[in-house]
Design an enzyme around this catalytic site. Structure first.
Site, PDB file in Angstrom:
ATOM      1  CE1 TYR A   1     -36.546  74.528  -9.122  1.00  0.00           C
ATOM      2  CE2 TYR A   1     -38.172  76.056  -8.274  1.00  0.00           C
ATOM      3  CZ  TYR A   1     -37.792  74.767  -8.565  1.00  0.00           C
ATOM      4  OH  TYR A   1     -38.630  73.719  -8.304  1.00  0.00           O
TER       5      TYR A   1
ATOM      6  CE1 TYR B   1     -42.027  77.308  -7.326  1.00  0.00           C
ATOM      7  CE2 TYR B   1     -40.566  75.894  -6.076  1.00  0.00           C
ATOM      8  CZ  TYR B   1     -41.335  76.119  -7.196  1.00  0.00           C
ATOM      9  OH  TYR B   1     -41.419  75.169  -8.174  1.00  0.00           O
TER      10      TYR B   1
ATOM     11  NE  ARG C   1     -45.946  72.917  -7.269  1.00  0.00           N
ATOM     12  CZ  ARG C   1     -45.231  71.898  -7.755  1.00  0.00           C
ATOM     13  NH1 ARG C   1     -44.245  72.127  -8.587  1.00  0.00           N
ATOM     14  NH2 ARG C   1     -45.492  70.652  -7.411  1.00  0.00           N
TER      15      ARG C   1
ATOM     16  CG  HIS D   1     -41.202  70.398  -5.920  1.00  0.00           C
ATOM     17  ND1 HIS D   1     -41.742  71.601  -5.558  1.00  0.00           N
ATOM     18  CD2 HIS D   1     -40.672  70.598  -7.156  1.00  0.00           C
ATOM     19  CE1 HIS D   1     -41.558  72.487  -6.519  1.00  0.00           C
ATOM     20  NE2 HIS D   1     -40.907  71.908  -7.500  1.00  0.00           N
TER      21      HIS D   1
ATOM     22  CG  HIS E   1     -38.318  69.526 -10.744  1.00  0.00           C
ATOM     23  ND1 HIS E   1     -39.511  69.565 -11.416  1.00  0.00           N
ATOM     24  CD2 HIS E   1     -38.274  70.673 -10.021  1.00  0.00           C
ATOM     25  CE1 HIS E   1     -40.156  70.678 -11.125  1.00  0.00           C
ATOM     26  NE2 HIS E   1     -39.425  71.375 -10.272  1.00  0.00           N
TER      27      HIS E   1
END
Lengths: 199, 232
Positions: free
Chosen positions: B104, B143, B153, B156, B158
């Site tokens: 991110y 990640y 995770r 995905h 959000h």
């Protein structure tokens, strides 16, 4: 055709550059933040300051707070509130959003106005929604004002709240050198857990 | 009588899902207090095209500095509906996600994977009259995270949506079909078994564009609203 609701998931730790980008200095636009007012907004200027406290009493640094409120005349800027007798304020939309990761004390801060009561017999309040890493679902609460003791005492929503928990919803008014400030800490768990609503 | 359909707690995770460690101290622990919705809950902020930049639907372009972002280009589209099946038009849809390497832009993300100078990973758009939204983006990477040993995770994206009132507000995550990490992910697994698969997008060859990008469909169902404007 009846459909089933999409399940909620946590906002996670990385919402900042998507939802509160300018507050956190990321290169993305942001359309709602901690300041809800301009010079032209009608009503008493107030500041709301608080923290989100976890079950250990520690201030959460990756929660996000949204507020939604009526204007000084008690009118919401929304088509479902068509009460012409209460004027809209073109300089007030009534929505704010603030992440708890930019202030040294992990607080959220809103510069807004004190809303008018939305009808006779209820106390003025601000709707507050809490999101955060570790929160699978957002949580709804309300902020009431400590200087509205009489109105609070007969407010029908506060009456639904067990008497010993009502004070979790009352923000404390302080007159400071920089204006009127209301303190509103949100406790997710434990003694003094904030009352959260389902509606 | 104006109302929102109730929050369907059989579809949503519990506030405290112990396998997701940080929910233990942050989830609401006492019973919610039920109140009758009034104007405050039957209204909410309305944001439309005025808050959307011309490239914000296209995450492969809105963060470019000097070239194309790396990774697998995908199209993510779907409809936003109320529980009654009616489309929710003109509502803001916001997304944020990791880049193709699973990193991110957020300063807190210190995963040892490269940032992509041409990918921000945040976008927004507004649903059309049929409740449809559409994003072009890069497929996010998996990640690691610190929840438990060797925790990862799943891929995905959000999502954040408003719908017509504050009661219809939804923040969720979209997953990808066939991801082996789903059965190991405590955030996905916190959702009741019968509603979990609503979070998994489906691959669509119809949405897929030839020689350009694979297509995924993710429909989103919000609480329903049956509100009559209050006139006096």
């Amino acid at each position: 055709m009846a459909m089933k609701q999409t399940p909620s998931q946590t906002v996670g730790p990385y919402f900042a550059y998507g939802l509160t980008a300018q507050q956190y200095h990321y290169p993305h636009s942001q359309y709602a933040g901690g300041c809800l007012v301009s010079e032209r907004t009608k009503g008493e200027r107030i500041r709301i300051v608080g923290r989100v406290l976890d079950g250990n009493g520690d201030a959460v640094d990756d929660a996000m707070i949204e507020i939604w409120q009526a204007n000084a005349a008690g009118r919401f800027d929304h088509p479902n509130d068509a009460r012409e007798a209460r004027p809209l304020d073109p300089a007030f939309k009534g929505f704010g959003r603030f992440g708890t990761g930019t202030m040294p004390d992990n607080s959220f801060r809103f510069e807004t106005i004190k809303p008018g009561a939305i009808r006779d017999g209820v106390a003025p309040f601000i709707s507050v929604t809490v999101f955060g890493r570790g929160m699978m679902n957002h949580a709804y609460t309300r902020l009431y004002f400590s200087d509205e003791g009489d109105a609070n005492a007969s407010d029908p929503v506060l009456e639904r709240v067990p008497a010993d928990r009502r004070d979790t919803l009352i923000a404390t008014r302080n007159e400071t050198a920089t204006g009127v400030e209301y303190r509103f800490d949100i406790r997710m768990q434990g003694d003094g857990e904030t009352v959260f609503f389902d509606f | 009588m104006s109302q929102n359909t109730p929050r369907d707690w059989a579809s949503h995770p519990r506030y405290i899902s112990p396998d997701y460690k940080s929910s233990r101290l942050r989830g609401v622990s006492r019973n919610l207090v039920e109140i009758d919705p009034e104007l405050a809950e039957l209204t909410g902020p309305a944001f439309g095209e005025e808050v959307v930049g011309p490239l914000d639907y296209d995450l492969t372009r809105n963060g470019r500095v000097n070239g194309e972002p790396l990774g697998e280009r995908i199209i993510v589209t779907g409809r936003v509906l109320g529980e009654n099946g009616d489309p929710v038009p003109n509502t803001l849809v916001e997304v944020w996600q990791a880049n193709a390497a699973g990193r991110y832009v957020h300063i807190r993300d210190q995963h040892d994977a490269p940032l992509d100078p041409n990918f921000l990973g945040a976008g927004r758009c507004v649903t059309d009259d049929n409740g449809e939204y559409r994003f072009i983006t890069i497929k996010p990477g998996a990640y690691p995270w610190g929840n438990h040993p060797n925790a990862w995770r799943p891929n995905h994206i959000h999502f954040s949506l408003y719908g017509p009132t504050i009661a219809t507000r939804l923040v969720t995550q979209m997953y990808f079909p066939g991801d082996p990490l789903l059965e190991l992910d405590p955030i996905y697994q916190s959702v009741p078994a019968e509603s979990r698969e609503r979070l998994v997008s489906r691959f669509s060859i119809d949405v897929t564009e030839e020689s350009y990008a694979l297509g995924y469909v993710f429909d989103i169902v919000l609480r329903g609203v049956n509100a009559t404007p209050v006139e006096a």
